[in-house]
Design an enzyme around this catalytic site. Structure first.
Site, PDB file in Angstrom:
ATOM      1  N   ASN A   1      -5.532   8.933   6.142  1.00 38.28           N
ATOM      2  CA  ASN A   1      -5.327   7.780   7.022  1.00 38.28           C
ATOM      3  C   ASN A   1      -5.276   8.214   8.480  1.00 38.28           C
ATOM      4  O   ASN A   1      -5.884   7.584   9.347  1.00 38.28           O
ATOM      5  CB  ASN A   1      -4.002   7.059   6.700  1.00 38.28           C
ATOM      6  CG  ASN A   1      -4.063   6.201   5.440  1.00 38.28           C
ATOM      7  OD1 ASN A   1      -3.095   6.099   4.720  1.00 38.28           O
ATOM      8  ND2 ASN A   1      -5.205   5.581   5.173  1.00 38.28           N
TER       9      ASN A   1
ATOM     10  N   ARG B   1      -1.410   9.713  -3.056  1.00 33.06           N
ATOM     11  CA  ARG B   1      -0.676   9.008  -2.013  1.00 33.06           C
ATOM     12  C   ARG B   1       0.205   7.876  -2.546  1.00 33.06           C
ATOM     13  O   ARG B   1       1.217   7.532  -1.932  1.00 33.06           O
ATOM     14  CB  ARG B   1      -1.622   8.516  -0.919  1.00 33.06           C
ATOM     15  CG  ARG B   1      -2.822   7.691  -1.375  1.00 33.06           C
ATOM     16  CD  ARG B   1      -3.853   7.646  -0.225  1.00 33.06           C
ATOM     17  NE  ARG B   1      -5.003   6.780  -0.431  1.00 33.06           N
ATOM     18  CZ  ARG B   1      -6.107   7.116  -1.104  1.00 33.06           C
ATOM     19  NH1 ARG B   1      -6.187   8.300  -1.700  1.00 33.06           N
ATOM     20  NH2 ARG B   1      -7.131   6.276  -1.179  1.00 33.06           N
TER      21      ARG B   1
ATOM     22  N   HIS C   1      -3.630   0.264  -3.035  1.00 34.45           N
ATOM     23  CA  HIS C   1      -4.475   0.592  -1.892  1.00 34.45           C
ATOM     24  C   HIS C   1      -5.010  -0.687  -1.252  1.00 34.45           C
ATOM     25  O   HIS C   1      -4.913  -1.766  -1.822  1.00 34.45           O
ATOM     26  CB  HIS C   1      -5.613   1.482  -2.368  1.00 34.45           C
ATOM     27  CG  HIS C   1      -5.146   2.701  -3.094  1.00 34.45           C
ATOM     28  ND1 HIS C   1      -4.973   3.915  -2.480  1.00 34.45           N
ATOM     29  CD2 HIS C   1      -4.762   2.879  -4.382  1.00 34.45           C
ATOM     30  CE1 HIS C   1      -4.510   4.796  -3.366  1.00 34.45           C
ATOM     31  NE2 HIS C   1      -4.382   4.186  -4.535  1.00 34.45           N
TER      32      HIS C   1
ATOM     33  N   ARG D   1       0.862  -1.183   0.000  1.00 33.70           N
ATOM     34  CA  ARG D   1       0.000   0.000   0.000  1.00 33.70           C
ATOM     35  C   ARG D   1       0.905   1.241   0.000  1.00 33.70           C
ATOM     36  O   ARG D   1       2.094   1.156   0.271  1.00 33.70           O
ATOM     37  CB  ARG D   1      -0.900   0.002   1.234  1.00 33.70           C
ATOM     38  CG  ARG D   1      -1.951  -1.095   1.205  1.00 33.70           C
ATOM     39  CD  ARG D   1      -2.639  -1.230   2.540  1.00 33.70           C
ATOM     40  NE  ARG D   1      -3.463  -0.071   2.856  1.00 33.70           N
ATOM     41  CZ  ARG D   1      -4.034   0.137   4.037  1.00 33.70           C
ATOM     42  NH1 ARG D   1      -3.868  -0.728   5.031  1.00 33.70           N
ATOM     43  NH2 ARG D   1      -4.781   1.199   4.245  1.00 33.70           N
ATOM     44  N   HIS D   2       0.322   2.373  -0.317  1.00 35.48           N
ATOM     45  CA  HIS D   2       1.027   3.652  -0.225  1.00 35.48           C
ATOM     46  C   HIS D   2       1.471   3.916   1.218  1.00 35.48           C
ATOM     47  O   HIS D   2       1.001   3.261   2.146  1.00 35.48           O
ATOM     48  CB  HIS D   2       0.070   4.764  -0.660  1.00 35.48           C
ATOM     49  CG  HIS D   2      -1.231   4.682   0.084  1.00 35.48           C
ATOM     50  ND1 HIS D   2      -1.412   5.219   1.347  1.00 35.48           N
ATOM     51  CD2 HIS D   2      -2.398   4.070  -0.224  1.00 35.48           C
ATOM     52  CE1 HIS D   2      -2.637   4.957   1.770  1.00 35.48           C
ATOM     53  NE2 HIS D   2      -3.257   4.257   0.843  1.00 35.48           N
TER      54      HIS D   2
ATOM     55  N   GLU E   1      -7.928   3.011  -5.590  1.00 35.02           N
ATOM     56  CA  GLU E   1      -8.681   2.344  -4.526  1.00 35.02           C
ATOM     57  C   GLU E   1     -10.152   2.174  -4.938  1.00 35.02           C
ATOM     58  O   GLU E   1     -10.640   2.882  -5.829  1.00 35.02           O
ATOM     59  CB  GLU E   1      -8.588   3.178  -3.236  1.00 35.02           C
ATOM     60  CG  GLU E   1      -9.310   2.605  -2.024  1.00 35.02           C
ATOM     61  CD  GLU E   1      -8.912   1.179  -1.651  1.00 35.02           C
ATOM     62  OE1 GLU E   1      -8.815   0.328  -2.566  1.00 35.02           O
ATOM     63  OE2 GLU E   1      -8.722   0.910  -0.461  1.00 35.02           O
TER      64      GLU E   1
END
Lengths: 533, 533
Positions: free
Chosen positions: B311, B387, B477, B304-305, B410
């Site tokens: 977040n 991101r 994502h 994931r980023h 995502e």
């Protein structure tokens, strides 16, 4: 370099190419040439990146790239080299492939050797029987050395043109010629090798079905070489031309497989397909597309939904229901398509009975107690939005196979959903201007889509429309309709976002060997009927 | 029915099937059987709709259908019948195909005749040499009539099990056996014909590459038939078994093509592919998938980023930038992947030098002035959201081929974008509950996506990951990561939406012949290093 070492190096190469099973066990028989240890495919691969997933406008390779996709160096260039006797459907394949790839936003161009031949004045060098064209069958006699040299020269000249065009920014060049001998194909390969960033895909079209062949020949006789000739004479000449080609024809086979060439053979319009050493993303896409073609007589009906309440308010996107007027259109459409379905069936039976009669004439022991041919399925596909679902609500599910598919949804306008264009201009003046300046590449803010995004989303549907043999009605939205029509009617990409596709208009597409026939039916609200335009 | 009329009817049929070029010209030679005028494919096709585009959870065929897709009768059932000598990669193909189709939400099951044989006690009927297993090579001798009958019986029993399972709701059954004679395949076809809604796809695996064969044989010796046997003896027995099969082996060829069977031949792990009479949507998808497989040793890194500002606020969706912590992760990831790239290269060269040494030992005239094998490309793919793009910002574009791809975005949460789960629960309690009760099928309101939508969107990427031979890092994502890992690790579909895939964790996938190896590296924030778990 020793053979053994070459072998070893090839191993590494093979591993890189995923063709771990490709190593032929007879390297001993291959020439051990110091200057050309590998095939051109290998070298060109090793030098180049961007060999993978490559979708113009969808994949971006610069950080924070704007709406304009990267142009030019994205991905290796591809030379598609056609192979096959005359009247084997090469032009059908090249036309379809060009149309599809162009629609997917790859710059694609066909280079036809026959056209070059016709444009080249060669009357002086040729001894033609009186009354024939300058390109009668004798020109194609493999024993006619002078003509043979000229044909070779034309083929290579055509290839040079293709290579020039690729160098100037083209992406995929298609060399449309018979290329019917190994010698010719080797020459072509060697020429292309000199451009290290070019890849080669051979596509051979073979037709063993006599009925298809006869049809192809008939099509050819209306073409440029024969247009002013007596039909009988033309047919005679063309058959002799084919016979001359057949004398020297070499199909792609084991010898060229050992050279690791990338090729695809299409036998009887995709009934059988042989693919060898297919490597790149683009080649894979081409072959998957070609595998799915068919020549069945069928109808693809396509329209937008009936007028929605958002339509009456001038708002884009959203998920509103049909207006009163939209419901009236839907009711009329239901009757109209049912009628068209019955008409198609009627014609199918008439054709069947006619053929039956012909058979009966020829054969006496013919009993007629056999069942009629089954009726073609009729599919109805809509998006998953209310206005298309409501448009087909009244279709009889016993007669029509109704499905709702997400990828037929309208372009998603993100932050601009349910706004009027005027509102967008006021609230997002920069977006409004950006969209105006390049509607094809423009992507709506807030996870919205661009035309190119929609093209990519609709791509599996195009493949499916090519593959299937059923009749179908597609009820969708403005942008999707434009994009589907653009594919079938080969509309230039700049014009796609500006195509006029009004509400309450039904298009009928009939795919044929030479292209797609397009008919247009308009709903007359007062008469509550459809009229063909 | 007269042959002529059959011919005529076949024409209509052929036209329907799009195989206009399929009519063989030797119908005269065919048996004129009154009771079975057509091949089973024709009849089953004529009776059934839903033969086209069929994507569970994506295409809905009921008006206003809810989040649960239609189950059961959607589309004809498919029986995949494997063909091929032992150790030709049949199990590799069946495993991959089952994993892929299951991931696409088709109920798929493999029915392996070898397993059934091992479970069946046949010691009483068999005269084995002492010390061998109950299934030593003599069992596979075509002259051993008793064993032959038993093998036939087992194969048909296995097929019955498969058919039963399809009738109870399964979608695709794979008959995994050698099925190496025309007689056997005809029997199988006749049995399946009795179920009019079943279609048949034969997949033959051929391997002529000795190195691949040796590897396959080595794998086999660690399998259930030989696990407690002396390796030398096991190898000896297995080679004799293959030899016994080879005596009776008949490849799929012209005779079966005249029967219009739908088949695909894979030669040397997809190096060459022959497809014949491919008709349905599902069959086309299977073949496109299989065409793209390769066995090259490579690494797929996926993560994931880095942590985003959304977040830190617990908000889903959106398009925020990295947090301070996220940027620290990104910097460490850049160094880590660079190190892994260099490590891979180092190992590649070591392997090359070792092989070179081996070659030198064997051959004296070996000069070592040759260039080293080229380094594998290293791709870096991200979504088009800030991101992920920011996470790879520092990758050196001279060493890594960085691309941003929309389908790695995502899951789109529609109306719930940028909300916290608590906000969703408060503002959309019904949506919150619906999502909880079925996370896989749940689709966010306001043009949002479901997990199934994302699976479909990611599908071309999976094909591309199978096709390509480069190393790659994918930065994406949570939902996309779950879906990609689920494909490679064969995670049950119900578990997919609940997989634990934390931030700042990098997965390394290594596709192997027997499955995918998965390694996990976790970023230690304090040490600013990755540790393998």
């Amino acid at each position: 370099m020793s053979l053994l070492k070459q072998n070893l190096f090839n191993d590494c190469y093979n591993e890189i190419n995923g063709s771990i099973g490709s190593k032929s066990n007879d390297t001993e028989n291959k020439p051990n040439n110091e200057t050309e240890p590998f095939s051109p495919y290998q070298l060109s691969y090793l030098k180049h990146h961007r060999y993978s997933l490559d979708l113009p406008g969808i994949v971006q390779s610069k950080l924070g790239a704007g709406p304009q996709p990267q142009v030019g160096d994205a991905g290796p260039k591809l030379v598609v080299v056609m192979v096959g006797l005359p009247a084997r459907g090469k032009s059908y394949i090249t036309k379809k492939l060009k149309r599809y790839l162009t629609w997917l936003q790859y710059e694609t161009k066909v280079f036809n050797v026959g056209n070059l031949r016709r444009h080249t004045s060669i009357n002086n060098n040729n001894n033609n029987p009186p009354g024939s064209t300058s390109h009668s069958f004798s020109f194609f006699d493999p024993h006619n050395e002078q003509a043979k040299q000229l044909r070779e020269h034309l083929a290579m000249e055509c290839l040079d043109e293709l290579i020039d065009w690729l160098k100037k920014g083209g992406r995929i060049g298609i060399h449309d010629a018979t290329n019917s001998s190994i010698t010719r194909r080797t020459r072509i390969m060697k020429r292309i090798q000199r451009e290290s960033s070019f890849k080669i895909l051979f596509i051979e079209s073979i037709c063993t079905d006599k009925r298809v062949l006869e049809k192809n020949i008939a099509l050819k006789l209306s073409g440029p070489d024969y247009k002013n000739m007596d039909p009988e004479e033309a047919l005679n000449d063309f058959r002799k031309r084919i016979a001359n080609y057949e004398k020297a024809y070499e199909t792609i086979g084991e010898q060229e497989e050992l050279e690791n060439i990338q090729y695809c053979k299409l036998i009887n319009v995709g009934k059988k397909v042989i693919a060898h050493n297919i490597q790149g993303f683009l080649s894979g896409q081409c072959i998957f597309y070609l595998m799915n073609l068919n020549l069945v007589d069928r109808r693809i009906w396509i329209t937008r939904h009936g007028e929605s309440t958002d339509n009456t308010l001038g708002r884009i996107g959203g998920d509103s229901s049909l207006s009163e007027r939209g419901r009236k259109f839907a009711a009329c459409l239901t009757k109209f398509i049912k009628m068209q379905k019955d008409l198609f069936r009627q014609k199918q039976l008439e054709k069947y009975r006619e053929e039956l009669k012909e058979e009966k004439k020829r054969y006496l022991n013919f009993s007629s107690s056999e069942p009629e041919p089954p009726e073609r399925n009729f599919l109805v596909w809509t998006s998953m939005l209310k206005r298309t679902i409501e448009t087909v609500e009244k279709f009889d599910s016993k007669e029509f196979d109704v499905m709702h598919i997400r990828f037929l949804n309208e372009i998603y306008a993100g932050a601009c959903e349910e706004m009027t264009y005027q509102q967008i201009e006021e609230e997002y003046p920069e977006e409004y201007a950006a969209r105006k300046s390049n509607k094809l590449y423009y992507r709506y803010p807030g996870m919205g889509e661009s035309y190119l995004d929609v093209i990519h989303r609709v791509n599996p549907l195009i493949i499916e429309l090519e593959r299937m043999t059923d009749n179908i009605l597609i009820v969708t939205h403005r942008v999707v309709l434009r994009i589907v029509l653009a594919y079938f009617s080969d509309v230039e990409k700049e014009k796609v976002p500006h195509m006029d596709v009004p509400l309450h208009t039904v298009y009928c597409l009939q795919p044929k060997a030479y292209g797609t026939e397009l008919l247009k039916w308009v709903w007359d609200e007062n008469e509550d009927m459809f009229f063909q335009e």
